[in-house]
Design an enzyme around this catalytic site. Structure first.
Site, PDB file in Angstrom:
ATOM      1  N   ILE A 182       0.855  -1.191   0.000  1.00  0.00           N
ATOM      2  CA  ILE A 182       0.000   0.000   0.000  1.00  0.00           C
ATOM      3  C   ILE A 182       0.890   1.241   0.000  1.00  0.00           C
ATOM      4  O   ILE A 182       1.591   1.512   0.965  1.00  0.00           O
ATOM      5  CB  ILE A 182      -0.924   0.012   1.231  1.00  0.00           C
ATOM      6  N   GLY A 183       0.820   1.995  -1.092  1.00  0.00           N
ATOM      7  CA  GLY A 183       1.717   3.132  -1.240  1.00  0.00           C
ATOM      8  C   GLY A 183       3.059   2.667  -1.756  1.00  0.00           C
ATOM      9  O   GLY A 183       4.095   2.882  -1.134  1.00  0.00           O
ATOM     10  N   CYS A 184       3.053   2.060  -2.948  1.00  0.00           N
ATOM     11  CA  CYS A 184       4.225   1.325  -3.442  1.00  0.00           C
ATOM     12  C   CYS A 184       5.310   2.223  -4.018  1.00  0.00           C
ATOM     13  O   CYS A 184       6.375   1.731  -4.393  1.00  0.00           O
ATOM     14  CB  CYS A 184       3.797   0.303  -4.490  1.00  0.00           C
ATOM     15  N   SER A 207      -0.216   8.175  -7.195  1.00  0.00           N
ATOM     16  CA  SER A 207       0.598   9.005  -8.093  1.00  0.00           C
ATOM     17  C   SER A 207       0.647   8.377  -9.479  1.00  0.00           C
ATOM     18  O   SER A 207       1.102   7.244  -9.647  1.00  0.00           O
ATOM     19  CB  SER A 207       2.019   9.150  -7.547  1.00  0.00           C
ATOM     20  N   GLU A 209       2.573   9.304 -11.981  1.00  0.00           N
ATOM     21  CA  GLU A 209       3.966   9.150 -12.397  1.00  0.00           C
ATOM     22  C   GLU A 209       4.598   7.917 -11.757  1.00  0.00           C
ATOM     23  O   GLU A 209       5.345   7.177 -12.398  1.00  0.00           O
ATOM     24  CB  GLU A 209       4.767  10.404 -12.042  1.00  0.00           C
ATOM     25  N   GLN A 210       4.306   7.697 -10.479  1.00  0.00           N
ATOM     26  CA  GLN A 210       4.827   6.505  -9.820  1.00  0.00           C
ATOM     27  C   GLN A 210       4.264   5.242 -10.445  1.00  0.00           C
ATOM     28  O   GLN A 210       4.986   4.256 -10.648  1.00  0.00           O
ATOM     29  CB  GLN A 210       4.488   6.544  -8.329  1.00  0.00           C
ATOM     30  N   CYS A 362      13.779  18.972   7.571  1.00  0.00           N
ATOM     31  CA  CYS A 362      13.372  17.637   8.023  1.00  0.00           C
ATOM     32  C   CYS A 362      14.530  16.905   8.695  1.00  0.00           C
ATOM     33  O   CYS A 362      14.318  16.173   9.670  1.00  0.00           O
ATOM     34  CB  CYS A 362      12.832  16.827   6.848  1.00  0.00           C
TER      35      CYS A 362
END
Length: 391
Positions: A182-184, A207, A209-210, A362
């Protein structure tokens, strides 16, 4: 994204200029944090525009970041500045000071669900789809856009390889199993798990593009990449993993997220959630990050995770290696800075300042230990096999 106008490099005013004298709270925060305005240390702030102080006073964190993007102040080592600011919680204190904006944001989050199904694709469109060339330049060859594991690694490539292998070992992957990712992202984990552990993978992302990139790089492997929201999942999986995606779920949806995984995960299966964590429970988000980097994001606290899984999953293992994210972010910054000459014509100077501020602030966030990095392994109560922790 079109190139921005080139910004003139900031120059500090002289010490006797009005811009050299910050008002009340900023002066106290500087003293407590250990930095100076127009000082000589690499973490000091060189003010180039006298409007800087008023902008921060009125807009808090958002004004602080935008003023940097606009060239109103400079700092040789942003990561060190933010380490000093965040270790005394300067961000929270500034936002309390700017309480009008804070109340407005709090009211908005009470009235709306920022991570609703209708808004599910916003992070992909706003951040992950900016251009694969930026991420290819910044990340390692696996395109892993999450914290590396630096216990034995000496380079970013090694740290990301070790992270992917650690996840597969924690999930106890076996040939022939079905893995849901999930969210690769750009397919790094899906490809690694299929190649090295012989599993079949379904990867999902919001996404475009992803999705295109991941599908191409996993061609010929038992990997399928789909552009869907996690709420539209169907099927049955032996193992489920989510790396760097839970930060986009939001507290209003935590229970629903785990309920969906409960529905698709086999009774003997395992779930691993790899997520940035907040050291305290807070519904507030940094307004600059929300506007420029990860819209509608929310960093979960440990308490929010445990509340969401209680009665549904058992926590088998909770691994915190947050300091490794500092090192990962600094490696990303080094890569990005080296690649900038090839990117600058497309993205422009303002993007460069925004991206630098993002990565290095960050890094300071994790160095100050406000930011955590957790890998949490969970199972259903019905699972009969004993889980052995992997490090």
């Amino acid at each position: 994204m079109q190139p921005s106008q080139h910004l003139t490099p900031a120059k500090a005013f002289s010490p006797d200029s009005p811009a050299a004298h910050p008002p009340g709270l900023l002066h106290r925060l500087a003293a407590e944090s250990g930095f100076r305005f127009n000082g000589s240390d690499p973490w000091d702030i060189a003010v180039a525009d006298r409007r800087f102080y008023r902008r921060v006073a009125l807009q808090g964190s958002l004004g602080f970041g935008e003023a940097y993007m606009d060239g109103w102040w400079e700092c040789e080592r942003l990561d060190q500045l933010f380490h000093r600011l965040l270790r005394v919680d300067a961000d929270r204190r500034i936002e309390r000071w700017v309480n009008l904006r804070r109340l407005g944001a709090a009211a908005r989050r009470l009235l709306v669900n920022p991570q609703s199904r209708r808004r599910a694709f916003v992070p992909g469109e706003h951040h992950y789809d900016i251009g694969n060339d930026v991420f290819e330049a910044m990340l390692d060859p696996t395109m892993s856009y999450s914290c590396g594991y630096w216990v034995r690694a000496r380079t970013l490539d090694e740290a990301q390889h070790d992270k992917l292998d650690l996840i597969c070992r924690k999930l106890e992957l076996k040939p022939g199993e079905r893995l849901l990712d999930i969210g690769c992202g750009w397919g790094g984990l899906a490809r690694f798990a299929a190649e090295h552990y012989g599993v079949e993978v379904l990867g999902i992302t919001v996404s475009r593009e992803q999705q295109k990139f991941a599908a191409a790089r996993c061609a010929g492997l038992p990997v399928r990449i789909e552009l869907i929201d996690y709420r539209d999942l169907a099927g049955r999986f032996d193992k489920v993993v989510s790396v760097g995606m839970f930060e986009h779920v939001g507290p209003r949806n935590h229970a629903a997220f785990f309920a969906i995984i409960d529905r698709v995960l086999a009774e003997e299966g395992l779930l691993l959630v790899h997520t940035i964590g907040n050291y305290v429970t807070s519904r507030e988000v940094d307004p600059w990050i929300d506007k420029y980097v990860f819209p509608n994001g929310h960093l979960p606290s440990a308490a929010e995770i445990t509340r969401a899984v209680e009665g549904r999953f058992l926590i088998e293992d909770w691994h915190n290696y947050g300091p490794d994210y500092d090192r990962t972010l600094m490696a990303w910054w080094d890569n990005f800075e080296r690649a900038w000459p090839a990117l600058c014509g497309k993205y422009g100077e303002r993007f460069y300042r925004m991206w630098k501020y993002y990565l290095l602030s960050c890094a300071g966030f994790f160095r100050a230990r406000q930011g955590q990095l957790w890998q949490v392994v969970m199972s259903k109560r019905a699972r009969s096999a004993m889980y052995r922790s992997v490090r």
